[in-house]
Design a protein around this motif. Structure first.
Motif, PDB file in Angstrom:
ATOM      1  N   ALA A   1     -78.244 -36.302 -14.241  1.00 26.40           N
ATOM      2  CA  ALA A   1     -76.783 -36.428 -14.367  1.00 26.40           C
ATOM      3  C   ALA A   1     -76.215 -35.322 -15.245  1.00 26.40           C
ATOM      4  CB  ALA A   1     -76.420 -37.800 -14.933  1.00 26.40           C
ATOM      5  N   GLN A   2     -76.906 -35.026 -16.325  1.00 21.69           N
ATOM      6  CA  GLN A   2     -76.448 -33.954 -17.209  1.00 21.69           C
ATOM      7  C   GLN A   2     -76.557 -32.601 -16.498  1.00 21.69           C
ATOM      8  OE1 GLN A   2     -78.609 -33.730 -20.887  1.00 21.69           O
ATOM      9  NE2 GLN A   2     -77.193 -32.289 -21.784  1.00 21.69           N
ATOM     10  N   MET A   3     -77.640 -32.395 -15.753  1.00 22.57           N
ATOM     11  CA  MET A   3     -77.859 -31.122 -15.073  1.00 22.57           C
ATOM     12  C   MET A   3     -76.831 -30.882 -13.969  1.00 22.57           C
ATOM     13  SD  MET A   3     -81.315 -29.837 -13.151  1.00 22.57           S
ATOM     14  CE  MET A   3     -82.223 -29.791 -14.680  1.00 22.57           C
ATOM     15  N   ILE A   4     -76.532 -31.910 -13.170  1.00 23.64           N
ATOM     16  CA  ILE A   4     -75.584 -31.730 -12.060  1.00 23.64           C
ATOM     17  C   ILE A   4     -74.138 -31.983 -12.489  1.00 23.64           C
ATOM     18  CG2 ILE A   4     -77.311 -32.249 -10.309  1.00 23.64           C
ATOM     19  CD1 ILE A   4     -76.035 -35.032  -9.993  1.00 23.64           C
ATOM     20  N   GLN A   5     -73.958 -32.410 -13.738  1.00 25.85           N
ATOM     21  CA  GLN A   5     -72.647 -32.659 -14.322  1.00 25.85           C
ATOM     22  C   GLN A   5     -71.857 -33.685 -13.512  1.00 25.85           C
ATOM     23  OE1 GLN A   5     -70.714 -28.880 -15.023  1.00 25.85           O
ATOM     24  NE2 GLN A   5     -72.353 -28.189 -16.343  1.00 25.85           N
TER      25      GLN A   5
END
Length: 182
Positions: free
Chosen positions: A54-58
């Motif tokens: 989730a953090q990586m794909i924002q």
């Protein structure tokens, strides 16, 4: 495109049915800020991996758990909700529909909150649980199962298998967007 089994397509269809019943179309949105995902049962390692993704794909994410690769029905629902300084993984959620025409929301069984999609297609966290969760859950599951049954037997465009530790493949955020001048 990844090769997936018939069972994985069935699970993918369930995930897309949840998306449609929450009020989002299956095509790429202009404001594409919520991911719909599925996989193995939610536990600490899966939660950490989903928070990383989730953090990586924002994007915030809904996660549909299945007991195993052959499972026909989900074993659980979770929400991956990004805050300013952390990613909150909320497991033990249930789908809920107030009526036939109302969008499906996910209700936390552990906290006094629910998660919905707003008019911009963003994930919102709302305080309070709705009344009569059992009846709303039954209605939501009937609608999700009916929607999943109408979907085909092929992997949908844009779906990808992400193995633990891998990076998701970036999607074109402006594909097929609609621009209106008013």
């Amino acid at each position: 495109m990844n090769t997936v089994s018939t069972t994985s397509v069935r699970q993918q269809n369930f995930m897309h049915a949840l998306r449609s019943q929450m009020g989002l179309p299956l095509h790429q949105l202009v404001n594409d800020v919520v991911a719909y995902t599925f996989g193995q049962p939610m536990d600490m390692p899966v939660g950490l991996e989903m928070a990383r993704i989730a953090q990586m794909i924002q994007k915030d994410a809904f996660y549909v758990s299945f007991a195993n690769d052959a499972a026909r029905r989900p074993s659980g629902f979770s929400v991956i909700y990004r805050e300013l300084h952390m990613v909150d993984v909320i497991d033990h959620c249930v789908p809920y529909a107030a009526s036939d025409g109302a969008p499906v929301v996910l209700v936390s069984t552990r906290a006094n909150e629910q998660f919905a999609i707003d008019s911009r297609g963003s994930l919102i966290r709302c305080p309070a649980k709705p009344a009569n969760i059992a009846a709303g859950r039954k209605l939501a599951m009937q609608r999700i199962l009916a929607a999943a049954a109408t979907m085909g037997d092929a992997q949908m465009a844009g779906c990808q298998i992400v193995r633990p530790g891998d990076a998701p493949i970036a999607q074109n955020p402006l594909a097929e967007s609609i621009v209106c001048f008013s």
